[in-house]
Design a protein around this motif. Structure first.
Motif, short mmCIF file in Angstrom:
data_model
loop_
_atom_site.label_atom_id
_atom_site.label_comp_id
_atom_site.label_asym_id
_atom_site.label_seq_id
_atom_site.Cartn_x
_atom_site.Cartn_y
_atom_site.Cartn_z
N TRP A 1 0.52 -1.50 0.20
CA TRP A 1 -0.51 0.03 0.01
C TRP A 1 1.05 1.26 0.03
N ARG A 2 1.77 0.67 0.90
CA ARG A 2 3.10 2.37 0.62
C ARG A 2 3.33 3.16 -1.02
N VAL A 3 3.80 1.32 -1.83
CA VAL A 3 4.51 1.51 -2.61
C VAL A 3 3.77 2.36 -3.59
N ARG A 4 2.07 1.97 -3.73
CA ARG A 4 1.48 1.67 -4.19
C ARG A 4 1.08 3.61 -4.39
N LEU A 5 0.62 3.89 -2.89
CA LEU A 5 0.89 5.73 -2.46
C LEU A 5 2.09 6.29 -2.84
N ALA A 6 3.80 5.76 -2.95
CA ALA A 6 4.73 7.15 -3.32
C ALA A 6 4.09 7.20 -4.92
N HIS A 7 4.21 5.97 -5.31
CA HIS A 7 3.77 5.61 -7.05
C HIS A 7 3.22 7.46 -7.05
N ARG A 8 1.90 7.22 -6.50
CA ARG A 8 1.20 7.88 -7.45
C ARG A 8 1.38 9.78 -6.49
N THR A 9 2.31 9.73 -5.70
CA THR A 9 2.61 10.87 -5.35
C THR A 9 4.07 11.04 -5.58
N ALA A 10 4.85 10.57 -5.65
CA ALA A 10 6.46 10.59 -6.37
C ALA A 10 6.15 11.13 -7.81
N ARG A 11 5.22 11.04 -8.73
CA ARG A 11 5.33 12.08 -10.05
C ARG A 11 4.86 13.14 -10.22
N LEU A 12 4.63 13.55 -9.11
CA LEU A 12 3.97 15.19 -8.44
C LEU A 12 5.15 15.85 -8.00
N LEU A 13 6.10 15.41 -7.77
CA LEU A 13 7.48 16.05 -7.44
C LEU A 13 8.12 16.48 -8.13
N PRO A 14 8.96 17.62 -7.44
CA PRO A 14 10.07 17.72 -8.66
C PRO A 14 11.24 16.72 -8.46
N GLY A 15 11.81 17.47 -9.86
CA GLY A 15 12.89 16.44 -10.44
C GLY A 15 13.68 15.17 -9.78
N PRO A 16 14.35 16.51 -9.49
CA PRO A 16 15.94 15.59 -8.24
C PRO A 16 14.80 14.56 -7.16
N VAL A 17 14.34 15.66 -6.54
CA VAL A 17 12.91 14.66 -5.68
C VAL A 17 12.84 12.85 -5.98
N ALA A 18 12.14 13.24 -7.18
CA ALA A 18 10.86 12.39 -7.80
C ALA A 18 12.45 11.39 -8.77
N ALA A 19 13.17 11.50 -8.56
CA ALA A 19 14.10 10.50 -9.50
C ALA A 19 14.34 9.85 -8.85
N PRO A 20 14.76 9.60 -7.98
CA PRO A 20 15.41 8.86 -7.03
C PRO A 20 14.59 7.75 -6.84
N LEU A 21 13.61 8.10 -6.28
CA LEU A 21 12.29 7.60 -5.58
C LEU A 21 11.66 6.83 -6.74
N LEU A 22 11.75 6.80 -7.46
CA LEU A 22 10.61 6.04 -8.93
C LEU A 22 11.66 4.97 -9.05
N ARG A 23 13.15 5.62 -9.09
CA ARG A 23 14.25 4.42 -8.65
C ARG A 23 13.84 2.73 -7.98
N PHE A 24 13.56 3.60 -6.33
CA PHE A 24 13.20 2.70 -5.41
C PHE A 24 12.78 1.91 -5.61
N LEU A 25 11.29 2.62 -6.11
CA LEU A 25 10.47 2.44 -6.39
C LEU A 25 10.53 0.51 -7.41
N ASP A 26 11.06 1.36 -8.34
CA ASP A 26 11.12 0.44 -9.10
C ASP A 26 11.81 -1.48 -9.00
N HIS A 27 12.71 -0.98 -7.93
CA HIS A 27 13.25 -2.07 -6.94
C HIS A 27 12.06 -2.66 -7.10
N ALA A 28 11.27 -2.04 -5.90
CA ALA A 28 10.44 -2.35 -4.54
C ALA A 28 9.17 -3.43 -5.73
N ALA A 29 9.52 -2.30 -6.86
CA ALA A 29 8.04 -2.99 -7.48
C ALA A 29 8.38 -4.83 -7.97
N GLY A 30 9.89 -4.97 -7.87
CA GLY A 30 10.42 -6.18 -8.46
C GLY A 30 11.06 -6.85 -7.87
#
Length: 218
Positions: free
Chosen positions: A34-63
């Motif tokens: 649930w936290r991953v799903r929420l993070a995915h939705r929110t990360a896309r709305l954050l500034p690029g330098p903040v969002a990009a590393p979060l999305l890298r972690f979320l990609d890892h978590a998804a796999g």
């Protein structure tokens, strides 16, 4: 290092970047998907330098399955002292001063109306970020007070090839660059370790933060 706080979403959240980082630094329990799903939705709305590393972690978590990620979390944060998520450890080590620092943090939280459960330590980074998300001004001050420790943790996680290094990259992107005195603190911690800690953290220090072989500074 066995405290694994499950961080609920506080209300109101005033700084969503810190809230997302907090959710992802908590122990991957049954609520983690649930936290991953929420993070995915929110990360896309954050500034690029903040969002990009979060999305890298979320990609890892998804796999990675939650159980596997939880095992990795314990291996990194519970069994690698250099990857300690408790921020006062870097400044105080395992000394009595740490108790005073923890009490001070609890006082800051209490002044803002936050009460921790008995199984939560106030200096766990996930807890500090949760607080900062709801109370940005005092929360930001706490993060900046522990800027050197945050940098050492970020470097240690990268040195361990841990996916949470990406989350620390995101945290760093929300803070000002290291100032001169903070760089000095990082260099000292990297060379000596926390108080009364015999094993230094030099392998994880950035070369530009350490003295060069002839005693100068790059």
């Amino acid at each position: 290092m066995t405290d694994h706080p499950s961080v609920p979403v506080p209300a109101p959240v005033r700084e969503p970047s810190w809230q997302v980082q907090s959710l992802l630094l908590a122990y991957p329990d049954e609520h983690f998907p649930w936290r991953v799903r929420l993070a995915h939705r929110t990360a896309r709305l954050l500034p690029g330098p903040v969002a990009a590393p979060l999305l890298r972690f979320l990609d890892h978590a998804a796999g990675t399955g939650t159980e596997e990620l939880a095992t990795e979390y314990v291996g990194v944060f519970d069994h690698k002292k250099r990857c300690c998520p408790f921020l006062t450890y870097y400044a105080c080590g395992d000394t009595r001063k740490r108790g005073v620092a923890l009490l001070r943090m609890k006082t800051v939280y209490a002044a803002a109306g936050l009460r921790l459960s008995d199984d939560e330590l106030p200096d766990h980074l996930a807890v500090v970020l949760e607080f900062a998300a709801a109370e940005p001004e005092p929360g930001r001050r706490l993060l900046l007070e522990h800027r050197a420790g945050l940098e050492l943790l970020r470097l240690a996680l990268h040195g361990a090839s841990a996916p949470w290094a990406h989350v620390l990259d995101s945290v760093s992107a929300t803070l000002p660059p290291l100032a001169g005195d903070q760089r000095t603190a990082v260099a000292r911690l990297a060379a000596e370790g926390p108080p009364e800690e015999q094993v230094g953290l030099a392998p994880f220090a950035l070369p530009s933060y350490l003295p060069d072989p002839v005693g100068g500074r790059r």
